[in-house]
Write an enzyme that holds these catalytic residues in place. Structure first.
Site, short mmCIF file in Angstrom:
data_model
loop_
_atom_site.label_atom_id
_atom_site.label_comp_id
_atom_site.label_asym_id
_atom_site.label_seq_id
_atom_site.Cartn_x
_atom_site.Cartn_y
_atom_site.Cartn_z
N ALA A 75 3.81 3.69 10.98
CA ALA A 75 3.87 2.34 11.05
C ALA A 75 3.97 2.04 12.74
O ALA A 75 4.34 2.75 13.54
CB ALA A 75 5.30 1.82 10.63
N GLU A 108 -1.51 8.59 0.85
CA GLU A 108 -1.63 7.52 0.07
C GLU A 108 -1.53 6.06 0.69
O GLU A 108 -0.73 5.95 1.64
CB GLU A 108 -0.31 7.25 -1.20
CG GLU A 108 -0.39 8.39 -2.12
CD GLU A 108 0.48 9.70 -1.73
OE1 GLU A 108 0.29 10.75 -2.43
OE2 GLU A 108 1.19 9.31 -0.89
N ASN A 113 -5.05 -2.42 1.24
CA ASN A 113 -4.93 -2.13 2.96
C ASN A 113 -6.10 -1.65 3.43
O ASN A 113 -6.25 -0.57 3.77
CB ASN A 113 -3.64 -1.21 2.82
CG ASN A 113 -3.23 -1.32 4.51
OD1 ASN A 113 -4.33 -1.86 5.37
ND2 ASN A 113 -2.15 -0.98 4.90
N TYR A 120 -8.40 5.29 8.49
CA TYR A 120 -8.49 6.78 7.99
C TYR A 120 -9.75 7.43 7.71
O TYR A 120 -10.09 8.51 8.11
CB TYR A 120 -7.50 6.50 6.59
CG TYR A 120 -6.16 6.28 6.90
CD1 TYR A 120 -5.46 6.63 7.91
CD2 TYR A 120 -5.29 5.40 5.69
CE1 TYR A 120 -4.03 6.11 8.20
CE2 TYR A 120 -4.31 5.06 5.92
CZ TYR A 120 -3.41 5.57 7.04
OH TYR A 120 -2.14 5.03 7.11
#
Length: 150
Positions: A75, A108, A113, A120
């Protein structure tokens, strides 16, 4: 990355600031107690914080089990997004995992998103499957992604 940041291991003294990042980032945020338990009692847990001018603006965590790293959280405060800081944070987490002997990393991510999925994939992660109704706030599916670190 134009912003000067530093990375360091998370300590229990960081929990209040990390919870602020968590609450600003997720619809089902972890509690203060969850982070405390991770740092104090989970021998597999490794967490890092990203600091700018003495303030935590992001964090990431993982569990290291044998030669696999499982990302638990990533985050960045909303006002610092879009500046490649999430990428820097993930790269640091991946490097930390390698230093601790991990050969692979998994995570995950919400199927909705697409921004995170794009990051990623840029870092080498590939789709590995779907976890149905994974997220407790709205029962959204999770995309499982994997990357080889070696």
């Amino acid at each position: 990355m134009g912003i000067d940041v530093q990375f360091r291991p998370m300590t229990i003294h960081d929990i209040d600031e990390v919870v602020q990042v968590e609450q600003a980032s997720f619809t089902a945020p972890w509690s203060r107690e969850s982070f405390y338990n991770e740092l104090m009692y989970n021998r597999y847990a490794k967490y890092i914080v990203m600091v700018r001018r003495g303030r935590i603006i992001g964090y990431a965590g993982m569990w290291l089990v044998i030669d696999e790293a499982h990302v638990t959280n990533v985050a960045v405060l909303p006002q610092f997004r879009g500046q490649k800081l999430g990428e820097a944070l993930m790269r640091r987490l991946m490097e930390t995992a390698k230093q601790h002997g991990a050969a692979t990393m998994t995570l995950e991510v919400r199927v909705s998103n697409h921004v995170a999925q794009s990051l990623y994939r840029k870092l080498g992660f590939r789709n590995g499957g779907i976890r149905k109704r994974y997220y407790p706030d709205n029962f959204e599916d999770a995309l499982v992604m994997w990357v080889k670190l070696t």
